[in-house]
Design a protein around this motif. Sequence first.
Motif, mmCIF file in Angstrom:
data_model
loop_
_atom_site.group_PDB
_atom_site.id
_atom_site.type_symbol
_atom_site.label_atom_id
_atom_site.label_comp_id
_atom_site.label_asym_id
_atom_site.label_seq_id
_atom_site.Cartn_x
_atom_site.Cartn_y
_atom_site.Cartn_z
ATOM 1 N N ARG A 15 4.299 -6.726 1.764
ATOM 2 C CA ARG A 15 5.529 -6.633 0.856
ATOM 3 C C ARG A 15 5.257 -4.726 0.630
ATOM 4 O O ARG A 15 5.572 -4.444 -0.176
ATOM 5 N N GLY A 16 3.843 -4.698 1.111
ATOM 6 C CA GLY A 16 3.655 -3.492 0.033
ATOM 7 C C GLY A 16 2.738 -3.167 -0.638
ATOM 8 O O GLY A 16 1.960 -3.770 -0.990
ATOM 9 N N PHE A 17 2.419 -2.160 -1.273
ATOM 10 C CA PHE A 17 1.533 -2.366 -2.367
ATOM 11 C C PHE A 17 2.243 -1.536 -4.324
ATOM 12 O O PHE A 17 3.662 -1.226 -3.723
ATOM 13 N N ARG A 18 2.094 -1.858 -4.866
ATOM 14 C CA ARG A 18 2.326 -1.504 -6.405
ATOM 15 C C ARG A 18 1.366 -1.251 -7.541
ATOM 16 O O ARG A 18 0.139 -1.580 -7.075
ATOM 17 N N SER A 19 1.624 -0.909 -8.405
ATOM 18 C CA SER A 19 1.167 -0.379 -9.141
ATOM 19 C C SER A 19 1.857 -0.813 -10.634
ATOM 20 O O SER A 19 3.119 -0.037 -10.416
ATOM 21 N N ASP A 20 0.795 -1.312 -11.410
ATOM 22 C CA ASP A 20 1.141 -1.211 -13.170
ATOM 23 C C ASP A 20 0.643 -0.555 -13.858
ATOM 24 O O ASP A 20 -0.540 0.107 -13.790
ATOM 25 N N GLU A 61 6.751 9.787 -11.068
ATOM 26 C CA GLU A 61 6.116 10.683 -10.068
ATOM 27 C C GLU A 61 4.589 10.812 -9.588
ATOM 28 O O GLU A 61 4.476 10.338 -8.079
ATOM 29 N N VAL A 62 3.631 11.070 -10.582
ATOM 30 C CA VAL A 62 1.996 10.923 -9.836
ATOM 31 C C VAL A 62 1.956 8.992 -9.277
ATOM 32 O O VAL A 62 1.467 8.977 -7.989
ATOM 33 N N LEU A 63 2.413 8.191 -9.980
ATOM 34 C CA LEU A 63 2.130 7.182 -8.757
ATOM 35 C C LEU A 63 3.089 6.771 -8.407
ATOM 36 O O LEU A 63 1.758 6.131 -6.884
ATOM 37 N N ASN A 64 3.894 7.102 -7.327
ATOM 38 C CA ASN A 64 4.448 7.370 -6.931
ATOM 39 C C ASN A 64 3.821 7.603 -5.141
ATOM 40 O O ASN A 64 3.582 6.985 -4.580
ATOM 41 N N SER A 65 3.690 9.025 -6.247
ATOM 42 C CA SER A 65 3.155 9.514 -4.963
ATOM 43 C C SER A 65 1.253 8.958 -3.855
ATOM 44 O O SER A 65 1.163 9.786 -3.501
ATOM 45 N N LEU A 66 0.926 8.512 -5.334
ATOM 46 C CA LEU A 66 -0.465 8.214 -4.913
ATOM 47 C C LEU A 66 -0.220 6.798 -3.784
ATOM 48 O O LEU A 66 -0.882 6.301 -3.186
ATOM 49 N N ASP A 68 1.727 6.298 -2.324
ATOM 50 C CA ASP A 68 3.079 6.666 -0.942
ATOM 51 C C ASP A 68 1.305 6.754 -0.167
ATOM 52 O O ASP A 68 1.796 6.510 1.057
ATOM 53 N N GLN A 69 0.629 8.087 -1.341
ATOM 54 C CA GLN A 69 -1.120 7.922 0.340
ATOM 55 C C GLN A 69 -1.158 6.889 0.592
ATOM 56 O O GLN A 69 -1.635 7.066 1.902
ATOM 57 N N ARG A 73 -2.063 5.456 4.472
ATOM 58 C CA ARG A 73 -3.538 5.513 4.318
ATOM 59 C C ARG A 73 -2.995 4.210 5.859
ATOM 60 O O ARG A 73 -3.984 4.060 6.997
ATOM 61 N N PHE A 74 -2.758 3.339 4.628
ATOM 62 C CA PHE A 74 -2.875 1.814 5.504
ATOM 63 C C PHE A 74 -2.434 1.388 6.242
ATOM 64 O O PHE A 74 -2.558 1.104 7.743
ATOM 65 N N CYS A 75 -1.047 2.049 6.306
ATOM 66 C CA CYS A 75 -0.405 1.955 8.457
ATOM 67 C C CYS A 75 -1.141 2.851 9.231
ATOM 68 O O CYS A 75 -0.983 2.169 10.094
ATOM 69 N N GLN A 76 -1.637 3.889 9.054
ATOM 70 C CA GLN A 76 -2.887 4.106 9.898
ATOM 71 C C GLN A 76 -3.258 3.758 10.407
ATOM 72 O O GLN A 76 -3.478 3.436 11.135
ATOM 73 N N LEU A 77 -4.345 3.040 9.312
ATOM 74 C CA LEU A 77 -5.792 1.870 10.181
ATOM 75 C C LEU A 77 -5.016 0.870 10.434
ATOM 76 O O LEU A 77 -6.224 0.392 11.755
ATOM 77 N N VAL A 78 -3.955 0.310 10.007
ATOM 78 C CA VAL A 78 -4.058 -0.779 10.471
ATOM 79 C C VAL A 78 -3.102 -0.410 12.553
ATOM 80 O O VAL A 78 -3.507 -1.302 13.262
ATOM 81 N N ALA A 79 -2.212 0.515 12.315
ATOM 82 C CA ALA A 79 -1.834 1.000 13.129
ATOM 83 C C ALA A 79 -3.185 0.796 14.686
ATOM 84 O O ALA A 79 -2.671 0.723 15.511
#
Length: 126
Positions: A15-20, A61-66, A68-69, A73-79
């Motif tokens: 389902r993606g990535f998450r941060s708390d 904003e900072v957490l969302n930016s991190l 997103d990065q 990167r995950f999508c690049q590597l898996v692709a």
Amino acid sequence: CDEFYIPPEAIISLRGFRSDATFLNGVLENIGIEPQVERIGKYKSAGDQLARKTMSDAQEEVLNSLLDQRVKRFCQLVAVAKGKTEEDVLALLDSAPNAAADLSSWVTGILYPSQLDNILKTKVWG
């Protein structure tokens, strides 16, 4: 990992990535402690954990930016690893959960445990 097998009854839910973030100000208030924290700048949020009860807009904003990065990167590597596009990987994340049949192009194979045992025996003992 070079090979990835799943059983036919598998349901994969990427389902993606998450941060708390944890904020302690409410707890500290309850026990009579008042933290002394000075904010230096909009994006300097180290003291927020002690001074706030919720995340500031700047920290969000900072957490969302991190995140997103990391997703990019995950999508690049898996692709690259799977011979897909980054958009394909994002679509996989967005479509979760997925049944095994929907994942056939993403995995090495869909096997019952006994079939996997036979493959492992061949790889290990020849």
